[in-house]
Design a protein around this motif. Structure first.
Motif, PDB file in Angstrom:
ATOM      1  N   MET A  36     -10.974   3.366   0.407  1.00  0.00           N
ATOM      2  CA  MET A  36     -10.931   2.068   1.077  1.00  0.00           C
ATOM      3  C   MET A  36     -10.264   2.198   2.448  1.00  0.00           C
ATOM      4  SD  MET A  36      -9.838  -0.325  -2.114  1.00  0.00           S
ATOM      5  CE  MET A  36     -10.024  -1.910  -1.335  1.00  0.00           C
ATOM      6  N   MET A  37      -9.210   3.009   2.520  1.00  0.00           N
ATOM      7  CA  MET A  37      -8.517   3.214   3.789  1.00  0.00           C
ATOM      8  C   MET A  37      -9.445   3.889   4.799  1.00  0.00           C
ATOM      9  SD  MET A  37      -4.691   4.385   2.598  1.00  0.00           S
ATOM     10  CE  MET A  37      -4.021   4.569   4.253  1.00  0.00           C
ATOM     11  N   GLU A  38     -10.161   4.918   4.358  1.00  0.00           N
ATOM     12  CA  GLU A  38     -11.066   5.639   5.242  1.00  0.00           C
ATOM     13  C   GLU A  38     -12.171   4.737   5.777  1.00  0.00           C
ATOM     14  OE1 GLU A  38     -12.434   8.948   2.930  1.00  0.00           O
ATOM     15  OE2 GLU A  38     -10.489   9.950   3.002  1.00  0.00           O
ATOM     16  N   LYS A  39     -12.706   3.871   4.931  1.00  0.00           N
ATOM     17  CA  LYS A  39     -13.808   2.990   5.317  1.00  0.00           C
ATOM     18  C   LYS A  39     -13.326   1.651   5.877  1.00  0.00           C
ATOM     19  CE  LYS A  39     -17.019   4.853   1.922  1.00  0.00           C
ATOM     20  NZ  LYS A  39     -17.816   4.562   0.727  1.00  0.00           N
ATOM     21  N   GLU A  40     -12.004   1.432   5.817  1.00  0.00           N
ATOM     22  CA  GLU A  40     -11.423   0.157   6.209  1.00  0.00           C
ATOM     23  C   GLU A  40     -12.164  -0.993   5.519  1.00  0.00           C
ATOM     24  OE1 GLU A  40     -10.641  -0.353  10.370  1.00  0.00           O
ATOM     25  OE2 GLU A  40      -9.934   1.709  10.565  1.00  0.00           O
ATOM     26  N   SER A  41     -12.305  -0.862   4.227  1.00  0.00           N
ATOM     27  CA  SER A  41     -13.048  -1.847   3.442  1.00  0.00           C
ATOM     28  C   SER A  41     -12.140  -2.601   2.477  1.00  0.00           C
ATOM     29  CB  SER A  41     -14.174  -1.160   2.672  1.00  0.00           C
ATOM     30  OG  SER A  41     -13.635  -0.219   1.746  1.00  0.00           O
ATOM     31  N   TYR A  42     -11.036  -3.113   3.004  1.00  0.00           N
ATOM     32  CA  TYR A  42     -10.105  -3.874   2.183  1.00  0.00           C
ATOM     33  C   TYR A  42     -10.577  -5.316   2.046  1.00  0.00           C
ATOM     34  CZ  TYR A  42      -6.931  -0.254   4.028  1.00  0.00           C
ATOM     35  OH  TYR A  42      -6.345   0.919   4.399  1.00  0.00           O
ATOM     36  N   PRO A  43     -10.113  -5.972   0.995  1.00  0.00           N
ATOM     37  CA  PRO A  43     -10.330  -7.419   0.941  1.00  0.00           C
ATOM     38  C   PRO A  43      -9.381  -8.087   1.947  1.00  0.00           C
ATOM     39  CG  PRO A  43      -8.969  -6.720  -0.888  1.00  0.00           C
ATOM     40  CD  PRO A  43      -9.409  -5.467  -0.172  1.00  0.00           C
ATOM     41  N   GLU A  44      -9.588  -9.344   2.229  1.00  0.00           N
ATOM     42  CA  GLU A  44      -8.719 -10.063   3.161  1.00  0.00           C
ATOM     43  C   GLU A  44      -7.305 -10.220   2.610  1.00  0.00           C
ATOM     44  OE1 GLU A  44      -9.307 -11.214   6.351  1.00  0.00           O
ATOM     45  OE2 GLU A  44     -11.139 -10.027   6.161  1.00  0.00           O
ATOM     46  N   ARG A  45      -7.201 -10.345   1.294  1.00  0.00           N
ATOM     47  CA  ARG A  45      -5.896 -10.520   0.650  1.00  0.00           C
ATOM     48  C   ARG A  45      -5.926  -9.914  -0.748  1.00  0.00           C
ATOM     49  NH1 ARG A  45      -4.142 -15.803   1.807  1.00  0.00           N
ATOM     50  NH2 ARG A  45      -3.053 -16.063  -0.135  1.00  0.00           N
ATOM     51  N   ILE A  46      -4.760  -9.468  -1.185  1.00  0.00           N
ATOM     52  CA  ILE A  46      -4.593  -8.949  -2.543  1.00  0.00           C
ATOM     53  C   ILE A  46      -3.530  -9.824  -3.197  1.00  0.00           C
ATOM     54  CG2 ILE A  46      -3.969  -6.974  -3.984  1.00  0.00           C
ATOM     55  CD1 ILE A  46      -4.777  -5.167  -1.592  1.00  0.00           C
ATOM     56  N   GLU A  47      -3.888 -10.411  -4.340  1.00  0.00           N
ATOM     57  CA  GLU A  47      -2.993 -11.338  -5.030  1.00  0.00           C
ATOM     58  C   GLU A  47      -2.729 -10.880  -6.456  1.00  0.00           C
ATOM     59  OE1 GLU A  47      -5.100 -15.046  -4.822  1.00  0.00           O
ATOM     60  OE2 GLU A  47      -4.512 -15.399  -2.749  1.00  0.00           O
ATOM     61  N   ALA A  48      -1.568 -11.284  -6.975  1.00  0.00           N
ATOM     62  CA  ALA A  48      -1.243 -11.066  -8.382  1.00  0.00           C
ATOM     63  C   ALA A  48      -2.098 -12.016  -9.221  1.00  0.00           C
ATOM     64  CB  ALA A  48       0.246 -11.332  -8.617  1.00  0.00           C
ATOM     65  N   PRO A  49      -2.222 -11.770 -10.517  1.00  0.00           N
ATOM     66  CA  PRO A  49      -3.000 -12.668 -11.368  1.00  0.00           C
ATOM     67  C   PRO A  49      -2.545 -14.136 -11.313  1.00  0.00           C
ATOM     68  CG  PRO A  49      -2.580 -10.629 -12.529  1.00  0.00           C
ATOM     69  CD  PRO A  49      -1.772 -10.587 -11.245  1.00  0.00           C
ATOM     70  N   ASP A  50      -1.265 -14.361 -11.021  1.00  0.00           N
ATOM     71  CA  ASP A  50      -0.770 -15.746 -10.952  1.00  0.00           C
ATOM     72  C   ASP A  50      -0.989 -16.379  -9.573  1.00  0.00           C
ATOM     73  OD1 ASP A  50       1.160 -14.613  -9.296  1.00  0.00           O
ATOM     74  OD2 ASP A  50       2.871 -15.187 -10.547  1.00  0.00           O
ATOM     75  N   GLY A  51      -1.643 -15.657  -8.667  1.00  0.00           N
ATOM     76  CA  GLY A  51      -1.928 -16.184  -7.338  1.00  0.00           C
ATOM     77  C   GLY A  51      -0.906 -15.815  -6.271  1.00  0.00           C
ATOM     78  N   THR A  52       0.156 -15.130  -6.651  1.00  0.00           N
ATOM     79  CA  THR A  52       1.159 -14.703  -5.668  1.00  0.00           C
ATOM     80  C   THR A  52       0.523 -13.755  -4.666  1.00  0.00           C
ATOM     81  OG1 THR A  52       2.964 -14.898  -7.259  1.00  0.00           O
ATOM     82  CG2 THR A  52       3.355 -13.469  -5.355  1.00  0.00           C
ATOM     83  N   LEU A  53       0.662 -14.058  -3.392  1.00  0.00           N
ATOM     84  CA  LEU A  53       0.142 -13.184  -2.347  1.00  0.00           C
ATOM     85  C   LEU A  53       0.976 -11.908  -2.298  1.00  0.00           C
ATOM     86  CD1 LEU A  53      -1.749 -12.666   0.055  1.00  0.00           C
ATOM     87  CD2 LEU A  53      -0.058 -13.848   1.494  1.00  0.00           C
ATOM     88  N   LEU A  54       0.301 -10.766  -2.382  1.00  0.00           N
ATOM     89  CA  LEU A  54       0.976  -9.469  -2.348  1.00  0.00           C
ATOM     90  C   LEU A  54       0.813  -8.798  -0.988  1.00  0.00           C
ATOM     91  CD1 LEU A  54      -0.209  -8.172  -5.839  1.00  0.00           C
ATOM     92  CD2 LEU A  54       2.011  -9.177  -5.267  1.00  0.00           C
ATOM     93  N   LEU A  55      -0.418  -8.645  -0.550  1.00  0.00           N
ATOM     94  CA  LEU A  55      -0.701  -7.972   0.720  1.00  0.00           C
ATOM     95  C   LEU A  55      -1.836  -8.665   1.456  1.00  0.00           C
ATOM     96  CD1 LEU A  55      -0.677  -4.138  -0.148  1.00  0.00           C
ATOM     97  CD2 LEU A  55       1.120  -5.444   0.972  1.00  0.00           C
ATOM     98  N   LEU A  56      -1.727  -8.621   2.773  1.00  0.00           N
ATOM     99  CA  LEU A  56      -2.798  -9.003   3.689  1.00  0.00           C
ATOM    100  C   LEU A  56      -3.154  -7.716   4.436  1.00  0.00           C
ATOM    101  CD1 LEU A  56      -1.110 -12.245   5.036  1.00  0.00           C
ATOM    102  CD2 LEU A  56      -3.177 -12.165   3.621  1.00  0.00           C
ATOM    103  N   PRO A  57      -4.106  -6.942   3.922  1.00  0.00           N
ATOM    104  CA  PRO A  57      -4.351  -5.600   4.458  1.00  0.00           C
ATOM    105  C   PRO A  57      -4.608  -5.488   5.952  1.00  0.00           C
ATOM    106  CG  PRO A  57      -5.417  -5.832   2.350  1.00  0.00           C
ATOM    107  CD  PRO A  57      -4.910  -7.204   2.735  1.00  0.00           C
ATOM    108  N   TYR A  58      -5.041  -6.549   6.606  1.00  0.00           N
ATOM    109  CA  TYR A  58      -5.317  -6.468   8.038  1.00  0.00           C
ATOM    110  C   TYR A  58      -4.182  -7.028   8.888  1.00  0.00           C
ATOM    111  CZ  TYR A  58      -9.939  -5.198   6.443  1.00  0.00           C
ATOM    112  OH  TYR A  58     -10.975  -4.556   5.814  1.00  0.00           O
ATOM    113  N   ALA A  59      -3.075  -7.382   8.282  1.00  0.00           N
ATOM    114  CA  ALA A  59      -1.927  -7.932   9.002  1.00  0.00           C
ATOM    115  C   ALA A  59      -0.892  -6.832   9.261  1.00  0.00           C
ATOM    116  CB  ALA A  59      -1.309  -9.072   8.187  1.00  0.00           C
ATOM    117  N   THR A  60       0.154  -7.168   9.988  1.00  0.00           N
ATOM    118  CA  THR A  60       1.208  -6.198  10.303  1.00  0.00           C
ATOM    119  C   THR A  60       2.138  -6.012   9.103  1.00  0.00           C
ATOM    120  OG1 THR A  60       2.726  -7.872  11.138  1.00  0.00           O
ATOM    121  CG2 THR A  60       1.168  -6.915  12.717  1.00  0.00           C
TER     122      THR A  60
END
Length: 151
Positions: A14-38
């Motif tokens: 995914m890193m090589e292809k830069e094919s991340y989702p916009e956001r990665i969340e926990a099952p309860d909806g907690t935002l974990l990462l925004l792969p395209y942010a700082t």
């Protein structure tokens, strides 16, 4: 009848292809990462010393060099993981330090890697690897292998 096995994502690919989702969340909806942010916009990074992790899986089948199939305790879902970094981090939480902070888990994996392969060549290599570990950890939480407890 055995339920389907889902594949844990290949984060390096995914890193090589830069094919991340916009956001990665926990099952309860907690935002974990925004792969395209700082780095400073990443909740998992910013709360690394407060948020704690607990294992939520049981080993189902060891695949040797091809990884392992794990069963998520809360859902029964089977997940095939073939990334040694992921297996090392979730194993640490399950076997060595239940309730470890995100920072402790990332630091442990960085130290293990340095011990096995030597020091990083430069800061860019270190940061790329650390980012890989945060992505792996975020997916382990999203897939239910780890439970995140906000502290």
């Amino acid at each position: 009848m055995e339920q389907g096995i889902i594949e844990f994502p290949n984060v390096l690919e995914m890193m090589e292809k830069e094919s991340y989702p916009e956001r990665i969340e926990a099952p309860d909806g907690t935002l974990l990462l925004l792969p395209y942010a700082t780095w400073g916009e990443q909740p998992l990074v910013m709360n690394r010393k407060k948020w704690r992790l607990f294992a939520n899986y049981t080993p189902y089948k060891d695949l040797g060099d091809d990884g392992a199939i794990l069963q998520v305790n809360t859902t029964g879902q089977l997940v095939k993981v073939n990334d040694n970094d992921v297996l090392g981090m979730i194993g640490y939480v399950r076997l060595d330090k239940p309730g470890a902070t995100v920072d402790e888990v990332i630091s442990m994996e960085l130290a293990r890697t340095v011990k096995e392969t030597g020091e990083f060549k430069n800061d860019d290599q270190f940061l790329a690897y650390a980012w890989n570990l945060y992505l792996c950890l975020a997916y382990a939480i999203q897939y239910g292998l780890l439970i995140l407890v906000k502290g």
